[in-house]
Structures are given as structure tokens and as C-alpha cells.
Design a protein around this motif. Structure first.
Motif, mmCIF file in Angstrom:
data_model
loop_
_atom_site.group_PDB
_atom_site.id
_atom_site.type_symbol
_atom_site.label_atom_id
_atom_site.label_comp_id
_atom_site.label_asym_id
_atom_site.label_seq_id
_atom_site.Cartn_x
_atom_site.Cartn_y
_atom_site.Cartn_z
ATOM 1 N N SER A 143 0.854 -1.190 0.000
ATOM 2 C CA SER A 143 0.000 0.000 0.000
ATOM 3 C C SER A 143 0.886 1.234 0.000
ATOM 4 C CB SER A 143 -0.921 -0.008 1.232
ATOM 5 O OG SER A 143 -1.731 1.154 1.253
ATOM 6 N N LEU A 144 1.140 1.756 -1.188
ATOM 7 C CA LEU A 144 1.979 2.940 -1.346
ATOM 8 C C LEU A 144 1.143 4.105 -1.837
ATOM 9 C CD1 LEU A 144 5.164 1.416 -3.059
ATOM 10 C CD2 LEU A 144 4.775 1.843 -0.627
ATOM 11 N N GLY A 145 1.345 5.257 -1.216
ATOM 12 C CA GLY A 145 0.667 6.464 -1.655
ATOM 13 C C GLY A 145 1.381 7.114 -2.819
ATOM 14 N N ALA A 146 0.865 8.261 -3.221
ATOM 15 C CA ALA A 146 1.439 8.949 -4.382
ATOM 16 C C ALA A 146 2.889 9.364 -4.110
ATOM 17 C CB ALA A 146 0.587 10.174 -4.723
ATOM 18 N N SER A 147 3.175 9.844 -2.904
ATOM 19 C CA SER A 147 4.542 10.273 -2.591
ATOM 20 C C SER A 147 5.497 9.086 -2.567
ATOM 21 C CB SER A 147 4.568 10.998 -1.247
ATOM 22 O OG SER A 147 4.128 10.151 -0.200
ATOM 23 N N GLU A 148 5.036 7.925 -2.056
ATOM 24 C CA GLU A 148 5.883 6.737 -2.035
ATOM 25 C C GLU A 148 6.142 6.215 -3.449
ATOM 26 O OE1 GLU A 148 3.291 7.123 -0.061
ATOM 27 O OE2 GLU A 148 4.174 7.210 1.958
ATOM 28 N N VAL A 149 5.122 6.260 -4.306
ATOM 29 C CA VAL A 149 5.314 5.828 -5.695
ATOM 30 C C VAL A 149 6.287 6.760 -6.401
ATOM 31 C CG1 VAL A 149 4.167 5.525 -7.925
ATOM 32 C CG2 VAL A 149 3.063 4.701 -5.829
ATOM 33 N N SER A 150 6.189 8.049 -6.121
ATOM 34 C CA SER A 150 7.121 9.009 -6.695
ATOM 35 C C SER A 150 8.548 8.714 -6.235
ATOM 36 C CB SER A 150 6.719 10.432 -6.312
ATOM 37 O OG SER A 150 7.661 11.368 -6.782
#
Length: 227
Positions: free
Chosen positions: A156-163
Motif C-alpha cells: 500500500s503505497l501512496g502517491a509520494s511513495e510511488v514518486s
């Protein structure tokens, strides 16, 4: 007889002076008497506490002087990452192999590693956990562990983690955290302590190798106690 006594009393007396009769005073209780007892009790307890603290400090100093305990040392000396892909539906595919060393620098203290659980994290999200074989580590010994993390996991990764993942992908070096959750006992002579549960944190920068080739090399990383 009575008249004679009266005449005797009326005559002058030339003997030694007679002190006046003493008066007795009866105390009906003084305020603060209970406080005096409480103060004495408090002072006595304070002396006992100070004595116990001093004895403990002396015993601890003597223990340190005799045993000279040193902190255990944990290092990741090599890391191989051959796969670390994140799909559009947040499935992480990984293949990470580590070479870790545990050093016991103590001359008189042995360590029982009753349980060793290694967990791998990316962006504070755990993607794999493995359990390693327990062992006993003797005095001034170094043991090597080989935790391996491979497979796929939905993360479960958010947008900042995916970035951040895309940034690591561009650089070819990934920030991966590996933590050891331990259950250990210490041995000093014939005495053994109870179980301790320390955590060891290793903040790794692992280059991705493609077909065994990589543009960067992994640097030995010291792990710290995670309180």
C-alpha cells in the motif's frame, strides 16, 4: 502540744535556707510531637534508600570492571538485489539477498539467539518477513547470517511513495530497510539472564543489478539498535 508548735514557728530560723517547693507542671500535649516521629521515620527511610542506591552503584561498577561488557555489532557486508519492480496495481516483485555479520566482542559473555526474525521494508511498508535459525554465539565470535527475501507482495503505497520509487528506479539504487527482531539471552559463566527483545535496524542503499551487472557497488552498512 499545739501551742508549742505555734511558738516554734514564730521564732526566728537561723539554719540553711530552705528552697521553695518545686511546682510540677502537667503537659496536656504539645503540637508537633507526631511530626517529630514522622520526620524520624522519613529520615530513616531516606538513609535506607540512599544506602541501597550506593550499594547498587558499587555492584554495577564492580560488574563493569570485571566483565567489561561491550555492545554487540551488526553489519550488512553485502546485498544483492536482482529484482525490484512495482506494477500499476501496487504489486511489488523482489529478490533481495543479504550477507550479515554479528560480532560478539565480549570476553566473558555469550549470547543465545533464541529467535531471529528479519523484516524488509520499503517506504516504511513491510513487504517480506523471514525467520532464521537460532544459535548460540560464544565469546569474541563472529557469525554470518544470510537472510533472503524473494517473491511478490501487494503493498500500500501512496502517491509520494510511488514518486520516491520512480526516483529510486531512475538512480538504480533503492532505499530498503531491514530490521531484526530478536529474542536473546546472555550467559555469564553458569548464569543466564532472562529473555531480551532488542530490535536492530539496517538502513540500506541497495543497487539493482541487471543480469548480474550494476553500475554501483553496495557499501558495508552498520546496523543500529532501534529503540
Amino acid at each position: 502540744m499545739g501551742d508549742y508548735e505555734k511558738q516554734s514557728l514564730n521564732k526566728g530560723y537561723y539554719g540553711p535556707s530552705i528552697p521553695p517547693p518545686s511546682r510540677s507542671y502537667h503537659s496536656h500535649g504539645r503540637r508537633g510531637g507526631g511530626c517529630g516521629c514522622c520526620c524520624c521515620l522519613f529520615s530513616f527511610l531516606l538513609k535506607i534508600i540512599v544506602t541501597v542506591v550506593i550499594l547498587i552503584a558499587i555492584a554495577a561498577f564492580l560488574f563493569w570492571l570485571i566483565v567489561r561488557p561491550n555492545k554487540l555489532k551488526y553489519h550488512v557486508v553485502d546485498a544483492s538485489l536482482s529484482q525490484f519492480n512495482l506494477t500499476t496495481d501496487n504489486v511489488l516483485h523482489y529478490n533481495l539477498n543479504l550477507n550479515m555479520t554479528i560480532r560478539n566482542p565480549n570476553k566473558r559473555i555469550g549470547v543465545y539467539y533464541d529467535r531471529i526474525e528479519a523484516r524488509a521494508y520499503y517506504e516504511d511498508v513491510m513487504f517480506k518477513s523471514v525467520t532464521l535459525e537460532p544459535f548460540y554465539q560464544g565469546h569474541k565470535k563472529t557469525n554470518v547470517l544470510y537472510p533472503a527475501f524473494n517473491g511478490s507482495t501487494t503493498v500500500s503505497l501512496g502517491a509520494s511513495e510511488v514518486s520516491e520509487f520512480n526516483s529510486d528506479k531512475t538512480s538504480g539504487i533503492y532505499d530498503i530497510d531491514v530490521k531484526l527482531y530478536l529474542r536473546v539471552r546472555f550467559k555469564l559463566g553458569v548464569f543466564k539472564t532472562g529473555t531480551w527483545k532488542p530490535k536492530i535496524a539496517c538502513d540500506l542503499k541497495v543497487p539493482l543489478s541487471a543480469d548480474g551487472n550494476t553500475s554501483a557497488t553496495f557499501e558495508t552498512t552498520r546496523c543500529d539498535f532501534d529503540f
